[in-house]
Design an enzyme around this catalytic site. Structure first.
Site, PDB file in Angstrom:
ATOM      1  CB  CYS A   1      46.247 -24.718 -30.268  1.00  0.00           C
ATOM      2  SG  CYS A   1      46.811 -26.100 -29.271  1.00  0.00           S
ATOM      3  CG  ASP A   2      43.110 -22.196 -30.107  1.00  0.00           C
ATOM      4  OD1 ASP A   2      43.391 -22.708 -31.203  1.00  0.00           O
ATOM      5  OD2 ASP A   2      42.368 -22.717 -29.271  1.00  0.00           O
TER       6      ASP A   2
ATOM      7  CB  CYS B   1      45.534 -25.322 -26.502  1.00  0.00           C
ATOM      8  SG  CYS B   1      47.160 -25.544 -27.215  1.00  0.00           S
TER       9      CYS B   1
END
Lengths: 304, 304
Positions: free
Chosen positions: A135-136, A132
């Site tokens: 997210c990251d 993701c």
């Protein structure tokens, strides 16, 4: 006995639906194979509002503890294998041959990401391997990364990464990238991307953290190793709602079609979170959808 | 200078939109009159997933601190008074006569609840006076309560309360209740409700906590006092998006109409949270919508 509501799934959407159901005093059962879903695979979550950084398992634990504070029946390590509607009631069967009846059902079974099943993939999850970029991506500032998958998911992942990384490889199994050409242009313009087609990724290597990736040129059969500190896998997700196929409509990637109030095509049957055709998949979005689904259930029941 | 995104509003939807925008490296400005919106009025929040109990101001503070960790321009104590689109760019003017340009805008200005403006209402907020039964009903277990407003909002508030309270008065200014008759029946069946029409509520009294409520019979002019430990005000909410009237479509209660991906009728203009026609208004839903709006903005910009 007939429940007011059975929630299938114990990720962020299902747990939030459960919290709202208990507070609405609905007689509720939540059935799940495991707690947390995708969230338990996340290392550092930095976009859950109000918490600067938290691990996926910790956030999940907080939510589950919150849920358990309320009066609600929970059944984990259990898979729903069949869902039907008879005489205005839903009948659910699980893999332990139990049957349950309910006036309404919320499906919140989420998705599982498709994986490469190659050496290093599992080992380096959260240590350079990510599923993701929303997210990251910020964790890969000034690093070199590879994105596996040259479709739209891969392109959007790669574009996110160009904002942080110094170099982004995009690897595609087929002979052509299959994502949106406009998006490809945009990624190219950053000057950071290298597109590589017709390759099979074979191995992710590293020590404590990812250090390189090996792929095979499918024409020549030759292996090549590139140094990267991150590998983002973006080859699709598989929804898990086969048990409901008689009662819902799926979109072309197997997600359950819902309206804005989380209704499926069957009256009394709702869905929430990644399993639905809501476009973006994030923990906070899934939680919002779970709350919305229960409020829709409550409204539906109050009019019965 | 032209921003990628201007977010108008600093409640849960706006703050979450800001967190997501900063992480997507969008050049973003967030303008708000005040931080937190409705959330700052909440005493004990028990349905924010992962936290068993937290005060509204504390949750808001956590979210704001989280937002401030990121690179994002914030401008508070500022009201947007005009929004227009010229040459494919948005022009925003604030009440301090500043002008800003942006490629996209998210409106997240929320709603303000309509109030009675009677003695005791402000004083006992969070001490028996509440604006949200989904949030606060469980705190009125075994208590007697009054609901002000005999429309659908009042009915749904009253129905929530019948699950906890021992007695629920529903007071309506007009000669007839105007909520859904089926819902009224359902409330009546609990045996806990008393419907009172044609009355004007005049005062809320108490010591540390609400103890009673005084209303006037509009026929006879007589005052009556009833003992209650809670007063739920459900006479409607007022959306705050007049500044955008040229560019959005409102529903019949003044909410901005959006599609499932938070788009308004104007390209590049998005909306999120209570200001929109998304049906249920809860913190976690607003946050999910804020995230969704920014992801839609990011997708829109990436295709430009």
């Amino acid at each position: 006995m007939t429940y007011d509501l059975i929630i299938v799934g114990g990720g962020p959407a299902g747990i939030t639906a459960g919290i709202y159901a208990a507070r609405k005093k609905l007689k509720t059962l939540l059935i799940t194979k495991e707690w947390g879903g995708q969230i338990t695979k996340a290392n550092d979550i930095e976009n859950w509002p109000g918490i600067k950084t938290i691990s996926g398992p910790d956030l999940m634990e907080n939510m589950l503890e919150h849920l358990k504070k309320f009066e609600i029946e929970l059944k984990d390590q259990t898979e729903v294998i069949d869902l039907n509607k008879e005489n205005n009631e839903f009948a659910i069967r699980d893999n332990q041959d139990n049957e349950y009846k309910s006036k309404t059902v919320i499906i919140a079974t989420g998705k599982v990401p498709r994986l490469l099943n190659i050496p290093g993939e599992e080992e380096y999850k959260g240590k350079g391997v990510s599923l993701c970029s929303t997210c990251d991506a910020p964790m890969f500032k000034d690093k070199e990364v590879a994105v596996i998958g040259g479709g739209n998911a891969g392109f959007s992942t790669a574009y996110d990464l160009t904002k942080y990384a110094t170099k982004v490889y995009i690897l595609e199994f087929m002979e052509e990238m299959c994502g949106d050409p406009l998006m490809k242009e945009k990624i190219e313009k950053t000057g950071k991307a290298k597109f590589i087609t017709n390759v099979a990724v074979k191995e992710i290597k590293g020590d404590d953290f990812v250090k390189s990736l090996i792929y095979e040129n499918r024409d020549t059969g030759e292996d090549k190793e590139i140094e990267v500190q991150g590998v983002f896998i973006a080859i699709g997700m598989t929804p898990k709602a086969g048990f409901a196929e008689n009662l819902v409509e799926f979109d072309d990637i197997g997600e359950i079609k819902i309206d804005r109030n989380n209704k499926t095509k069957t009256e009394g049957l709702f869905a929430a979170g990644d399993i639905t055709d809501v476009k973006y998949e994030q923990i906070v979005i899934a939680c919002g959808e779970g709350a919305k689904a229960t409020l829709a259930v409550d409204e539906y029941l109050s009019k019965k």
